[in-house]
Each structure stands twice: as C-alpha cells, then as structure tokens.
Design a protein around this motif. Structure first.
Motif, mmCIF file in Angstrom:
data_model
loop_
_atom_site.group_PDB
_atom_site.id
_atom_site.type_symbol
_atom_site.label_atom_id
_atom_site.label_comp_id
_atom_site.label_asym_id
_atom_site.label_seq_id
_atom_site.Cartn_x
_atom_site.Cartn_y
_atom_site.Cartn_z
ATOM 1 N N ALA A 62 -37.853 24.352 42.226
ATOM 2 C CA ALA A 62 -38.772 23.993 43.307
ATOM 3 C C ALA A 62 -38.294 24.534 44.642
ATOM 4 C CB ALA A 62 -38.920 22.481 43.377
ATOM 5 N N TYR A 63 -36.988 24.617 44.817
ATOM 6 C CA TYR A 63 -36.398 25.113 46.057
ATOM 7 C C TYR A 63 -34.957 25.520 45.774
ATOM 8 C CZ TYR A 63 -34.586 20.335 46.038
ATOM 9 O OH TYR A 63 -33.999 19.160 45.656
ATOM 10 N N ARG A 64 -34.386 26.268 46.700
ATOM 11 C CA ARG A 64 -32.969 26.645 46.624
ATOM 12 C C ARG A 64 -32.235 25.918 47.738
ATOM 13 N NH1 ARG A 64 -29.942 31.342 48.591
ATOM 14 N NH2 ARG A 64 -31.901 32.155 49.471
ATOM 15 N N LEU A 65 -31.026 25.462 47.445
ATOM 16 C CA LEU A 65 -30.255 24.677 48.405
ATOM 17 C C LEU A 65 -28.899 25.330 48.645
ATOM 18 C CD1 LEU A 65 -30.692 21.925 49.914
ATOM 19 C CD2 LEU A 65 -29.134 20.931 48.240
ATOM 20 N N ARG A 71 -16.418 22.989 57.280
ATOM 21 C CA ARG A 71 -15.519 24.142 57.210
ATOM 22 C C ARG A 71 -15.854 25.178 56.154
ATOM 23 N NH1 ARG A 71 -9.497 21.345 57.725
ATOM 24 N NH2 ARG A 71 -9.830 20.370 59.784
ATOM 25 N N THR A 72 -16.647 24.795 55.146
ATOM 26 C CA THR A 72 -16.830 25.716 54.032
ATOM 27 C C THR A 72 -18.163 25.473 53.337
ATOM 28 O OG1 THR A 72 -15.750 26.590 52.043
ATOM 29 C CG2 THR A 72 -15.733 24.204 52.313
ATOM 30 N N GLU A 73 -18.572 26.416 52.505
ATOM 31 C CA GLU A 73 -19.780 26.259 51.700
ATOM 32 C C GLU A 73 -19.386 25.811 50.300
ATOM 33 O OE1 GLU A 73 -23.890 28.602 50.354
ATOM 34 O OE2 GLU A 73 -22.302 29.700 51.408
ATOM 35 N N LEU A 74 -20.200 24.926 49.709
ATOM 36 C CA LEU A 74 -19.958 24.409 48.370
ATOM 37 C C LEU A 74 -21.036 24.891 47.405
ATOM 38 C CD1 LEU A 74 -19.109 20.676 49.190
ATOM 39 C CD2 LEU A 74 -17.495 22.540 48.757
ATOM 40 N N PRO A 75 -20.668 25.165 46.145
ATOM 41 C CA PRO A 75 -21.688 25.534 45.164
ATOM 42 C C PRO A 75 -22.528 24.355 44.706
ATOM 43 C CG PRO A 75 -19.527 25.454 44.119
ATOM 44 C CD PRO A 75 -19.294 25.267 45.602
ATOM 45 N N PHE A 76 -21.978 23.155 44.833
ATOM 46 C CA PHE A 76 -22.701 21.940 44.428
ATOM 47 C C PHE A 76 -22.079 20.744 45.120
ATOM 48 C CE2 PHE A 76 -22.885 18.104 41.767
ATOM 49 C CZ PHE A 76 -24.262 17.930 41.732
ATOM 50 N N ALA A 77 -22.907 19.769 45.426
ATOM 51 C CA ALA A 77 -22.441 18.466 45.905
ATOM 52 C C ALA A 77 -23.540 17.462 45.601
ATOM 53 C CB ALA A 77 -22.124 18.500 47.400
ATOM 54 N N GLN A 103 -33.622 21.762 41.333
ATOM 55 C CA GLN A 103 -32.933 22.385 42.463
ATOM 56 C C GLN A 103 -32.150 23.606 41.989
ATOM 57 O OE1 GLN A 103 -30.501 19.960 45.333
ATOM 58 N NE2 GLN A 103 -28.808 21.045 44.345
ATOM 59 N N GLU A 104 -32.232 24.665 42.741
ATOM 60 C CA GLU A 104 -31.386 25.843 42.520
ATOM 61 C C GLU A 104 -30.259 25.816 43.551
ATOM 62 O OE1 GLU A 104 -31.620 30.737 42.881
ATOM 63 O OE2 GLU A 104 -33.453 29.536 42.993
ATOM 64 N N CYS A 105 -29.025 25.975 43.088
ATOM 65 C CA CYS A 105 -27.891 25.997 44.012
ATOM 66 C C CYS A 105 -26.787 26.857 43.406
ATOM 67 C CB CYS A 105 -27.396 24.587 44.341
ATOM 68 S SG CYS A 105 -26.846 23.630 42.910
ATOM 69 N N GLY A 106 -25.591 26.794 43.948
ATOM 70 C CA GLY A 106 -24.509 27.672 43.522
ATOM 71 C C GLY A 106 -24.063 27.502 42.090
ATOM 72 N N VAL A 107 -24.320 26.342 41.486
ATOM 73 C CA VAL A 107 -23.935 26.138 40.085
ATOM 74 C C VAL A 107 -25.099 26.400 39.138
ATOM 75 C CG1 VAL A 107 -22.100 24.494 40.621
ATOM 76 C CG2 VAL A 107 -24.429 23.648 40.176
ATOM 77 N N GLY A 108 -26.242 26.831 39.676
ATOM 78 C CA GLY A 108 -27.405 27.081 38.831
ATOM 79 C C GLY A 108 -28.511 26.090 39.116
ATOM 80 N N LEU A 109 -29.229 25.694 38.061
ATOM 81 C CA LEU A 109 -30.342 24.759 38.198
ATOM 82 C C LEU A 109 -29.870 23.328 37.936
ATOM 83 C CD1 LEU A 109 -33.244 26.665 36.384
ATOM 84 C CD2 LEU A 109 -32.609 26.698 38.816
ATOM 85 N N ASN A 159 -16.693 19.945 39.213
ATOM 86 C CA ASN A 159 -18.018 20.518 38.997
ATOM 87 C C ASN A 159 -18.461 21.374 40.175
ATOM 88 O OD1 ASN A 159 -18.484 18.449 40.840
ATOM 89 N ND2 ASN A 159 -19.366 17.078 39.313
ATOM 90 N N GLY A 160 -17.490 21.831 40.953
ATOM 91 C CA GLY A 160 -17.797 22.695 42.093
ATOM 92 C C GLY A 160 -16.840 22.534 43.254
ATOM 93 N N PRO A 161 -16.678 21.326 43.811
ATOM 94 C CA PRO A 161 -15.784 21.155 44.957
ATOM 95 C C PRO A 161 -14.293 21.250 44.629
ATOM 96 C CG PRO A 161 -17.534 19.519 44.990
ATOM 97 C CD PRO A 161 -17.598 20.194 43.647
ATOM 98 N N GLY A 162 -13.908 21.063 43.357
ATOM 99 C CA GLY A 162 -12.498 21.152 42.969
ATOM 100 C C GLY A 162 -11.851 19.835 42.604
ATOM 101 N N TRP A 163 -12.623 18.848 42.190
ATOM 102 C CA TRP A 163 -12.124 17.487 42.025
ATOM 103 C C TRP A 163 -11.037 17.334 40.969
ATOM 104 C CZ3 TRP A 163 -13.084 14.457 45.782
ATOM 105 C CH2 TRP A 163 -14.294 14.528 46.472
ATOM 106 N N VAL A 164 -9.988 16.623 41.360
ATOM 107 C CA VAL A 164 -9.013 16.076 40.427
ATOM 108 C C VAL A 164 -9.026 14.569 40.660
ATOM 109 C CG1 VAL A 164 -7.074 16.384 42.024
ATOM 110 C CG2 VAL A 164 -6.634 16.168 39.578
#
Length: 284
Positions: A62-65, A71-77, A103-109, A159-164
């Motif tokens: 429906a849209y791209r986000l 400080r930075t761009e994230l593929p997903f949040a 939603q379309e974003c850095g990790v896909g749909l 799942n994108g930001p780097g979580w541990v």
C-alpha cells in the motif's frame, strides 16, 4: 530555505491514552525528499523514530516506509510500523485487503491487520538468532550494571535494528536496572540491547521489557515493537512464555506501554493501540 510543505502526523503507539506510549513522527507524501532532508527532520524531531511515507515500488504494498532514528536509518522498526499505518489510514488510505495494509520497508513486505480497532504487524523473520557468546554476555552485563548470575538466558533476536536480548529473573530486576549508557553505546556486541523479566502470575502484563539503544541516539526507548517481535519468537520457542501474552514497557520512563504478542497459524503478531496526537503540516 523551505522547499515544500508536506502533511505531518504524530501518533502515540502501544497505548490507548495520549502521552502514555511511544510517539512516532510521520511525514506524508515524502516522495522527492533527499536522504539528507529525511535525516535532518529525524534529528530535529528528536523522537526515537521519524518515518516517511512514499509510493510503493512493490505492487503488493500500500505504501513504502523509510524509518530514521535521530542518528541512523533502520530497515524495520515496530512502533513506527503501527503508528505510520494508523497515520496512513487516518489520512484516507484504503488497503486492498480490508484486514489491513501491507507495508514495504527495508526488510521487505510487512503485513498489518486490525482487530477491534487495535493494529498489529506480522513479525518479520529474524536476521540473526541463536545463543550469545559468553564473552559478549559478559560485556553487556557490565554495561547494564548486572551480576552475571542474574542472566537466566540470552539470545540474538535481531529483525533489523540488531537486537540482543537477556532474560532476567523477574520484572523487579528489569525495573531496577541502572545501566551505563555510555558503556552500552561503546560496546562492540550490539547497538540494540533488550532485557525482559516475568511479572508475578496474575498480573495484567506477563513480562516487563526495557530497550537500550544509545548508539542510535536514544538512551532508553519507551516502547519497542521490533524488540517485542524478536522476544515473542524467542521466549515462546524457548518455553519461557505462553503462545499469547501482554508485555509492559516504559514503566521507568513514566509511560504505560502495552504490547500484545500472539502466535497464530505459524505467524507472530505484535500489536497495540494507537492514538493520533498531532495532525498538520511540516515545511521541509
């Protein structure tokens, strides 16, 4: 110099009461804005995330986000996904599927659905999972100000930001943490660290969650969808949580975030209430 005026929204996420959740700033009709302009707006709003709604490049969306921290761009949040979907719907967006937009974003749909007015997103696959090296746990423990014996389990839930993520003995231990944010920002293990501990049986929320991301310009994030999405996969698969539960987050920051996690038909859904707080325009 002002190049254009775009519609602008601010939505509070994971709460049914304005000011009690985690706000996201949303710039609509952001096509044509440069990366530098987006980054400047995100730095200026100084929220944990600012998003930009764009035309999709995938016909299924429906849209791209695009999602920026100060400080930075994230593929997903996660909370920006829910808040931006609410802003898109409030602005007149009509999804192809009546259950919710894609939603379309850095990790896909990323699929979204609405149930009883509460939005939820389908958790994207983990980019990194599995146990955390013992030396890395020791590094994170020092930054968090914990004794090593307090960590019951640890896993990558990225799942994108780097979580541990670290599982602590209980919610009280999570709430009592006084982390060294400078040490966490400088650690070489991960720029995104989450902690979780169980509340006593019968409490409204099953778990208390805190998220620390000082390397991204946010010390402690109030309520975090991406972390809770990763935790939802790990805690259930590892036998630490039931298939559906509610997590509390933001308590130490004076917020009352509630994140609803549900495993259904092989999919993890992460949802919460969303409350529009600001509707207007922004000159960029």
């Amino acid at each position: 110099m002002i190049d254009s005026v775009r519609p602008f929204s601010q939505v509070d996420v994971f709460t049914d009461q304005l000011t009690a959740g985690n706000p996201v700033a949303v710039v609509h009709d952001a096509d044509g804005l440069s990366d530098e302009a987006m980054a400047a707006v995100a730095s200026w709003t100084n929220l944990s995330e600012t998003t930009f709604l764009l035309p999709p490049t995938d016909p299924g969306a429906a849209y791209r986000l695009r999602i920026f921290t100060p400080r930075t761009e994230l593929p997903f949040a996660g909370h920006p996904t829910l808040g931006s979907a609410r802003a898109w719907l409030e602005a007149g967006g009509v999804p192809r599927d009546p259950s919710g937009p894609v939603q379309e974003c850095g990790v896909g749909l990323v699929r979204l659905r609405s149930s009883g007015g509460r939005l939820a997103f389908a958790a994207p696959p983990l980019r990194r999972s599995g146990p955390v090296d013992e030396a890395d746990v020791d590094t994170l423990v020092r930054g968090l100000g914990l004794d090593r014996t307090a960590v019951r389990d640890a896993a990558w839930v990225d799942n994108g930001p780097g979580w541990v993520a670290l599982l602590l003995p209980d919610a009280a231990t999570v709430l009592g943490l006084e982390p060294d944010l400078r040490a966490l920002a400088a650690n070489e293990v991960s720029r995104a660290v989450g902690v979780v501990g169980a509340h006593p049986a019968g409490d409204e929320a099953a778990f208390e969650v805190r998220a620390f991301v000082p390397a991204m310009g946010v010390g402690e994030d109030p309520v975090t969808g991406s972390l809770n999405a990763g935790l939802g996969r790990w805690l259930v698969d590892a036998g630490h949580a039931p298939s559906s539960y509610v997590a509390a987050q933001g308590t130490r920051l004076g917020r009352r975030g509630r994140v609803h996690v549900e495993h259904a038909d092989g999919q993890v859904w992460v949802g919460g209430w969303t409350v529009p707080g600001v509707v207007g325009s922004i000159a960029v």
